[in-house]
Design an enzyme around this catalytic site. Sequence first.
Site, PDB file in Angstrom:
ATOM      1  N   TYR A  68       0.840  -1.217   0.000  1.00  0.00           N
ATOM      2  CA  TYR A  68       0.000   0.000   0.000  1.00  0.00           C
ATOM      3  C   TYR A  68       0.868   1.257   0.000  1.00  0.00           C
ATOM      4  O   TYR A  68       0.647   2.198  -0.770  1.00  0.00           O
ATOM      5  CB  TYR A  68      -0.889  -0.055   1.241  1.00  0.00           C
ATOM      6  CG  TYR A  68      -1.867   1.082   1.405  1.00  0.00           C
ATOM      7  CD1 TYR A  68      -3.049   1.123   0.666  1.00  0.00           C
ATOM      8  CD2 TYR A  68      -1.631   2.110   2.318  1.00  0.00           C
ATOM      9  CE1 TYR A  68      -3.964   2.155   0.849  1.00  0.00           C
ATOM     10  CE2 TYR A  68      -2.538   3.134   2.501  1.00  0.00           C
ATOM     11  CZ  TYR A  68      -3.713   3.151   1.762  1.00  0.00           C
ATOM     12  OH  TYR A  68      -4.615   4.174   1.939  1.00  0.00           O
TER      13      TYR A  68
ATOM     14  N   ALA B  47       3.901   1.609  -0.993  1.00  0.00           N
ATOM     15  CA  ALA B  47       4.585   1.784  -2.280  1.00  0.00           C
ATOM     16  C   ALA B  47       3.659   2.475  -3.285  1.00  0.00           C
ATOM     17  O   ALA B  47       4.083   3.349  -4.051  1.00  0.00           O
ATOM     18  CB  ALA B  47       5.042   0.424  -2.825  1.00  0.00           C
TER      19      ALA B  47
HETATM   20  P1  NAP Z   1     -13.307   2.347   1.386  1.00  0.00           P
HETATM   21  O1  NAP Z   1     -14.316   2.865   2.344  1.00  0.00           O
HETATM   22  O2  NAP Z   1     -12.800   0.961   1.531  1.00  0.00           O
HETATM   23  O3  NAP Z   1     -13.881   2.574  -0.105  1.00  0.00           O
HETATM   24  C1  NAP Z   1     -13.078   2.220  -1.200  1.00  0.00           C
HETATM   25  C2  NAP Z   1     -13.740   2.630  -2.482  1.00  0.00           C
HETATM   26  O4  NAP Z   1     -12.890   2.240  -3.561  1.00  0.00           O
HETATM   27  C3  NAP Z   1     -15.088   1.946  -2.691  1.00  0.00           C
HETATM   28  O5  NAP Z   1     -15.987   2.842  -3.281  1.00  0.00           O
HETATM   29  C4  NAP Z   1     -14.736   0.811  -3.661  1.00  0.00           C
HETATM   30  O6  NAP Z   1     -15.791   0.477  -4.536  1.00  0.00           O
HETATM   31  C5  NAP Z   1     -13.626   1.462  -4.472  1.00  0.00           C
HETATM   32  N1  NAP Z   1     -12.801   0.447  -5.119  1.00  0.00           N
HETATM   33  C6  NAP Z   1     -12.057  -0.523  -4.553  1.00  0.00           C
HETATM   34  N2  NAP Z   1     -11.487  -1.288  -5.505  1.00  0.00           N
HETATM   35  C7  NAP Z   1     -11.896  -0.781  -6.696  1.00  0.00           C
HETATM   36  C8  NAP Z   1     -11.651  -1.132  -8.049  1.00  0.00           C
HETATM   37  N3  NAP Z   1     -10.880  -2.172  -8.394  1.00  0.00           N
HETATM   38  N4  NAP Z   1     -12.238  -0.382  -9.015  1.00  0.00           N
HETATM   39  C9  NAP Z   1     -13.030   0.663  -8.694  1.00  0.00           C
HETATM   40  N5  NAP Z   1     -13.302   1.044  -7.439  1.00  0.00           N
HETATM   41  C10 NAP Z   1     -12.740   0.322  -6.452  1.00  0.00           C
HETATM   42  O7  NAP Z   1     -12.000   3.260   1.389  1.00  0.00           O
HETATM   43  P2  NAP Z   1     -11.786   4.770   1.853  1.00  0.00           P
HETATM   44  O8  NAP Z   1     -11.296   4.734   3.234  1.00  0.00           O
HETATM   45  O9  NAP Z   1     -12.936   5.608   1.495  1.00  0.00           O
HETATM   46  O10 NAP Z   1     -10.528   5.138   0.937  1.00  0.00           O
HETATM   47  C11 NAP Z   1     -10.632   5.919  -0.242  1.00  0.00           C
HETATM   48  C12 NAP Z   1      -9.242   6.309  -0.679  1.00  0.00           C
HETATM   49  O11 NAP Z   1      -8.615   7.043   0.367  1.00  0.00           O
HETATM   50  C13 NAP Z   1      -8.335   5.115  -0.984  1.00  0.00           C
HETATM   51  O12 NAP Z   1      -7.487   5.418  -2.066  1.00  0.00           O
HETATM   52  C14 NAP Z   1      -7.508   4.982   0.281  1.00  0.00           C
HETATM   53  O13 NAP Z   1      -6.283   4.360   0.050  1.00  0.00           O
HETATM   54  C15 NAP Z   1      -7.370   6.445   0.677  1.00  0.00           C
HETATM   55  N6  NAP Z   1      -7.061   6.623   2.093  1.00  0.00           N
HETATM   56  C16 NAP Z   1      -7.946   6.203   3.048  1.00  0.00           C
HETATM   57  C17 NAP Z   1      -7.603   6.386   4.384  1.00  0.00           C
HETATM   58  C18 NAP Z   1      -8.497   5.971   5.510  1.00  0.00           C
HETATM   59  O14 NAP Z   1      -8.068   6.056   6.664  1.00  0.00           O
HETATM   60  N7  NAP Z   1      -9.737   5.557   5.280  1.00  0.00           N
HETATM   61  C19 NAP Z   1      -6.378   6.974   4.723  1.00  0.00           C
HETATM   62  C20 NAP Z   1      -5.510   7.362   3.718  1.00  0.00           C
HETATM   63  C21 NAP Z   1      -5.876   7.194   2.407  1.00  0.00           C
HETATM   64  P3  NAP Z   1     -16.669  -0.891  -4.370  1.00  0.00           P
HETATM   65  O15 NAP Z   1     -17.125  -0.947  -2.945  1.00  0.00           O
HETATM   66  O16 NAP Z   1     -17.761  -0.676  -5.342  1.00  0.00           O
HETATM   67  O17 NAP Z   1     -15.763  -2.022  -4.729  1.00  0.00           O
END
Ligand code: NAP
Length: 250
Positions: free
Chosen positions: A158, A160
């Site tokens: 992740y 990376a």
């Molecule tokens: P999340 O609640 O797990 O939601 C992830 C989203 O990405 C979902 O809408 C999912 O869609 C979509 N997704 C996953 N795989 C996919 C694929 N192959 N193609 C298209 N869509 C895909 O995650 P989140 O916490 O909101 O995170 C969103 C972003 O913020 C990510 O890039 C994550 O790395 C980044 N981030 C999050 C945090 C945190 O603490 N939450 C911190 C730093 C960065 P489906 O459900 O339809 O599969």
Amino acid sequence: MSQTEFKSKTVIISGGSRGIGRACCLAFAKAGANIVFTYNKSLDKAETLKKEIEKIGGSCLSLSCDARDFGQSKSVIEQAISKFGSLDVLINNAGIIKDKALMMMTEDDWQAVIDTNLTGVFNLSRAAIVTFLKQKKGCILNMSSVSGLVGIARQTNYSATKAGIIGFSKSLAKEVAPYGIRVNVVAPGFIDTDMVQSIKEDIRNQIVSSIPLGRLGAAEDVAELCLFLASDRAGYITGEVVKIDGGLTV
Ligand code: NAP
């Protein structure tokens, strides 16, 4: 932010069905934007969100698109332009984790995270940049993480990708700045979404106690930052990485 700041603008958000992407969809819709969001597995949640956006008077196109797929990503950009006639902002948000110590990490654990988080950013950006260059305006926001800045144990895959996104964004920012296109990175700390809820409760509690502001971030906190960075108010900001982590990495 006014309710008309993004009126007649089209914003594409990958991974809009849940978490941060969902909050971004609602925030930009409230600011007047046409919303195009993608989902991969969560069809029901995508349909609910589309209705919610339409209920507040927004226009929305919800598209199934696997971030890993170049052809599907190209089609998202084409369908967005065909429906709304314009493209203004791309938010590459879709992402996954497969946390493991390196000695336990499989090739699949590695490849799935690289393909979704990093190649996914290339796929949509590559398709959108053609339009942005032609119209000599556009804005890309890429969702990184503090994991890509300071590293987090058991997240080599992740981390990376999230560091890779920063390099990608800085290079692209330099490349397209002469065409009036801005590229920035948002680097959240721990935000209260499914991704963080999947961490064991005792570890999550330890994490919260290490955050100076004493709480997990809300998805809406990140959406607010995205609104600002995508707006004309941030017109002189490009190639920047903005942390939003409650002081975690101070
Ligand atoms: P999340 O609640 O797990 O939601 C992830 C989203 O990405 C979902 O809408 C999912 O869609 C979509 N997704 C996953 N795989 C996919 C694929 N192959 N193609 C298209 N869509 C895909 O995650 P989140 O916490 O909101 O995170 C969103 C972003 O913020 C990510 O890039 C994550 O790395 C980044 N981030 C999050 C945090 C945190 O603490 N939450 C911190 C730093 C960065 P489906 O459900 O339809 O599969």
